[in-house]
Write an enzyme that holds these catalytic residues in place. Structure first.
Site, PDB file in Angstrom:
ATOM      1  N   TYR B  29       1.002  -1.300  -0.041  1.00  0.00           N
ATOM      2  CA  TYR B  29      -0.073   0.220   0.109  1.00  0.00           C
ATOM      3  C   TYR B  29       0.844   1.192   0.087  1.00  0.00           C
ATOM      4  O   TYR B  29       0.580   2.162  -0.679  1.00  0.00           O
ATOM      5  CB  TYR B  29      -0.945  -0.102   1.148  1.00  0.00           C
ATOM      6  N   HIS B  44      -8.340   1.195  -0.612  1.00  0.00           N
ATOM      7  CA  HIS B  44      -8.820   1.448   0.756  1.00  0.00           C
ATOM      8  C   HIS B  44     -10.316   1.322   1.047  1.00  0.00           C
ATOM      9  O   HIS B  44     -10.714   0.988   2.071  1.00  0.00           O
ATOM     10  CB  HIS B  44      -8.115   2.574   1.260  1.00  0.00           C
TER      11      HIS B  44
END
Lengths: 639, 245
Positions: B29, B44
């Site tokens: 991420y 997300h």
């Protein structure tokens, strides 16, 4: 009555004739296509029965000042003529066309130096020479020449006896015998007209060698010259009467003989034996044959008109060797007039064995203009003895026209028609097959070519395996460009030869675009019709992406050692190997920004592109191996 | 698309915790966010299949740590990453290219190699081995409350949910109606309990199985992971390359 505008039919052979017709009228009268169309529209009969016959035969005659004057005089007459089309044709034929061939006809008769030349196997005078006074004078001249040559005299240099023949040989500069024994005491001279004219010239100039001739010999030759003049005078007088046509009389046996005596001395290496070109036809038959052509009365054609029809030898069944054109004539009234002009439309190329060529596309204006350019360029080709190929020159003419007219619609159905020369350099006239090469390119290719930048980039030769290959030619032949660039890059890597960066990248971009288009099979949808327009934008987008990243990869990777494994991976179609080598190197790159851009390119153009990933991969190899010094600033690179 | 990422450790031996997924998740991420923040934001958001997965972190040589809290690795560390969305791979790899120095659970590594891997042409009937365990959960009432329940391969619903999950991924990947044709035969299964977040545990299964059915459906599982929670390191499989499989 208004005439129908000239239009192409879609049949290349007929259209080649129409183009020949247009060319002929332009060559002789200086009318361009527009002017010709206008005249056909306003006065079709004057064009087809007056101007056309005049132009056709003027084109076959000697280009002398006298003939030019005859043509100008005839043009005035046609211009002011009022009356029936056949009367017009008769006027043009008997008064002017015959005049165009006067010198040639007289000479063709004078050229016969011996009686043997004008008799047939049965010992009778052949029809084209069947005139008693002509034969008499010819015999007389022959006899005097023979007598002169056989005379004996003292050699002025050695005081020995010598034949006049030897002295005459010195004058005309000939080595072989001038006297030939024909058995049973029959003797003939072997002097040609050219030899005899040399003698005449020497006698006029009273040259030293001439003056050395014994008096008796000179006298005989002078007498022969006098007879020769008399013969020439007689022939000219006879020909003058032909203009009235009345000299030929009716259809009697005698008049037929006369007709043959006055046969127009025309021949064509293309039509060879066709109707009025046939040696056995008299002037009246020639006239009628031509008239029948204009009237459309010929219903069948065979190989003597079209080289592309089968010959009697090839087809024992004669029925298959002729082609019925009556239905075509209903659509195209002047079909035959066009068909006898096919050779005029062709361009004589005196280069290697090219022979005659003709570019054909189904659009008259395009075809006409392209051939005009081609004609100019092939002339310069001949003058400069340039080694460019006909194909290349043809394509340049096409491309030039295409960019001028911005038209891609007529490029899909083009042909390059070629007649070969024989080993002696003559245009083949013996029914041999002529080549027709289809050179059309799809609209898609044409639209790509219309772009100046792309076209200029492709107009280069790439060195491949020791030879130079014209990239544009390859594209025009619709061959894939990727294999060529692959070889070119290999050449650059292996032999450190120069890699043409811009040309290579454009070629790869085009190849990639065509591959991606190739997978779209949606015919007749909007996508299909918009394809050509989008293709150029697509090629440019690909090119810019390739160009940018070819440069980025250079900036990111300093290590040139990876060129070989990268190239090897592309060559073996091993996509993952290519990507892995590159990613591994990019991880160590100092210029992270460039490395990121290249990575993005790898994902967008290589990893997710099954159709053309090789093109994009090879572009990176070009970037690593090639020049491209200033790509960053201008988005274009040096080659 | 599938990649192998090889990492050179700064120190040897290097420690590998058993629960290493969330560290790798963090790495992925962060690198994506660095290159493409909007993509990171999209990833997300909940309720959207992320369509990527990754394996457990492995080492070329490893042994159990003396305190049995994890493994001790030598030579290179490595893990696999797979996604059906090229942008995700592109962003992640670009992020690594821009900054190949990574820190995981306090150990420092340098990404030394990113290797694109060939995908098998045919999947149906092949033997699959998990690179990260397969997690399948459902809701069940326990003590009067609806609670998350980790299913095991002994329960038919395990397979039913795997299939439904694959069909959902199929729609997202191909954009067309998913086929039904899917069957899975487990050859061996071993449960593992992971602490995916502090205090949150997940029982997942290391499996060896054969799968049959529609190639598209199987490929969805191969590239995006079987089962749930793929984007936090569950459900990655490889095709067993041994002869006769």
């Amino acid at each position: 009555m208004g005439g129908e505008e000239l239009r192409f039919t879609g049949n290349w052979f007929i259209d080649a004739g129409i183009l020949g017709f247009v060319n002929l009228m332009e060559e002789v009268y200086g009318w361009d296509l527009e002017e010709l169309q206008k005249r056909i529209k306003e006065e079709p009969e004057k064009v087809y029965y007056g101007y056309f016959p005049l132009a056709y035969f003027y084109n076959l005659s000697a280009k002398s000042d006298e003939n030019r004057n005859t043509l100008l005089e005839a043009m005035k007459e046609v211009e002011g003529f009022k009356g029936d089309k056949h009367k017009l044709l008769e006027l043009v034929w008997w008064r002017y066309i015959t005049r165009l061939f006067k010198d040639k006809w007289v000479r063709s008769k004078l050229e016969k130096m011996r009686k043997r030349d004008i008799i047939n196997n049965q010992g009778k005078i052949r029809d084209p020479y069947s005139d008693s006074k002509y034969v008499k004078l010819l015999e007389k001249r022959e006899h005097l020449i023979k007598a002169a040559l056989l005379m004996e005299t003292k050699d002025p240099n050695s005081s020995e006896n010598i034949k006049c023949e030897v002295l005459v040989k010195r004058i005309i500069g000939k080595r072989g015998e001038l006297i030939e024994k024909k058995g049973a005491g029959d003797i003939e001279h072997k002097l040609s007209l050219e030899d005899f004219e040399k003698l005449i010239k020497n006698s006029h100039e009273k040259s030293k060698l001439w003056e050395e001739l014994p008096k008796e010999c000179k006298n005989k030759i002078n007498k022969a010259i006098e007879v020769h003049y008399e013969l020439e005078q007689y022939l000219r007088e006879r020909w003058r009467h032909i203009a009235s046509n009345s000299v030929l009389g009716d259809n009697t046996k005698e008049s037929k003989k006369l007709s043959k005596f006055f046969r127009l001395p025309i021949d064509s290496s293309f039509y060879h034996n066709y109707l009025f070109f046939n040696q056995s036809k008299g002037i009246k038959e020639q006239f009628n044959a031509f008239k029948n052509i204009l009237d459309g009365k010929v219903r069948k054609i065979s190989k003597d008109l079209s080289k592309f029809l089968p010959s009697d030898n090839e087809f024992p069944n004669i029925l298959y060797t002729t082609f019925d054109i009556s239905q075509l004539q209903e659509q195209i009234p002047n079909l035959l007039a066009y068909l006898i002009c096919v050779d005029v439309g062709m361009i004589d190329v005196n280069y290697h064995n090219a022979g005659k060529i003709l570019f054909y596309s189904p659009d008259l204006e395009f075809c006409y203009e392209t051939n005009r350019k081609l004609r100019e360029w092939t002339k310069s080709l001949r003058e400069s003895n340039n080694s460019r190929f006909i194909f290349k020159v043809t394509w340049w003419a096409i491309i030039d026209m295409m960019t001028e007219k911005k038209s891609s619609y007529s490029l899909e159905n083009m042909y390059l028609i070629q007649l070969y020369r024989d080993e002696k350099g003559r245009i083949i006239n013996n029914q041999a097959f002529a080549k027709v090469e289809y050179i059309g390119i799809p609209k898609l290719h044409a639209s790509i070519l219309l772009d100046d930048q792309i076209r200029e980039a492709l107009n280069t030769s790439l060195s491949v395996n020791g030879s130079n290959i014209w990239l544009l030619g390859r594209f025009l032949r619709q061959k894939p460009l990727y294999p060529l660039i692959l070889k070119h890059v290999r050449n650059g890597i292996k032999d450190s030869g120069p890699i043409r960066w811009r040309a290579s990248l454009y070629a790869l971009a085009i190849d990639a675009k065509l591959r991606s288009i190739g997978r779209d099979s949606g015919l007749f949808g909007n996508f299909f019709f918009e394809r050509p327009a989008r293709a150029v934008a697509g090629v440019k987008e690909y090119y810019h992406d390739m160009n940018q990243n070819a440069w980025n990869v250079r900036k990111a990777i300093g290590d040139k050692n990876i060129i070989y494994p990268l190239f090897s991976a592309v060559r073996r179609h091993h996509r993952n190997a290519f990507v892995n080598i590159l990613l591994k190197t990019l991880l160590q790159a100092n210029n992270k920004e460039s490395a990121s851009r290249v990575n993005s390119y790898i994902f967008r153009r290589i990893l997710t592109n099954d159709e053309s990933w090789e093109d994009f991969a090879l572009a990176l190899v070009v970037g690593l191996a090639g020049g491209g010094a200033d790509v960053g600033s201008s988005e274009e690179s040096e080659e | 698309m599938r990649f192998l990422l090889r990492l050179q450790p700064e120190n040897e031996p290097f420690r590998i915790p058993f629960n290493n997924q969330h560290y790798l998740q963090g790495l992925i991420y962060r690198r994506i966010q660095r290159v493409d923040p909007s993509l990171s934001l999209r990833l997300h958001s909940p309720k959207i299949p992320k369509l990527f997965t990754y394996s457990l972190f492995m080492a070329e040589e490893r042994k159990l740590a003396e305190d049995r809290s994890g493994l001790l690795g030598r030579k290179h560390g490595f893990f696999y990453f797979s996604t059906a969305v090229p942008e995700i791979a592109e962003a992640f790899i670009t992020g690594l290219l821009e900054d190949p120095e990574v820190e995981l659970w306090g150990e420092r590594f340098t990404v030394e190699e990113v290797k694109a891997l060939a995908e098998p042409e045919r999947l149906s009937g092949r033997k699959f081995v998990t690179l990260s365990p397969v997690a399948v959960t459902t809701k069940r009432i326990q003590f009067g409350r609806l609670k998350s329940y980790d299913l095991s391969p002994t329960e038919p619903k395990f397979y039913e949910l795997i299939r439904e999950n694959l069909r959902e991924k199929y729609i997202h990947i191909y954009g067309i109606k998913p086929p039904e044709d899917f069957e899975m035969r487990v050859l061996s299964a071993k449960p593992k309990r992971f602490e995916v977040k502090p205090g949150i545990f997940q029982t997942a299964w290391h499996l060896v199985f054969r799968a049959y059915g529609d190639e598209g459906l199987l490929r969805a599982g191969y590239i995006a992971g079987f089962g749930e929670k793929n984007s936090i390191g569950f459900g990655m499989v490889k095709v067993d390359g041994r002869r006769g499989t």
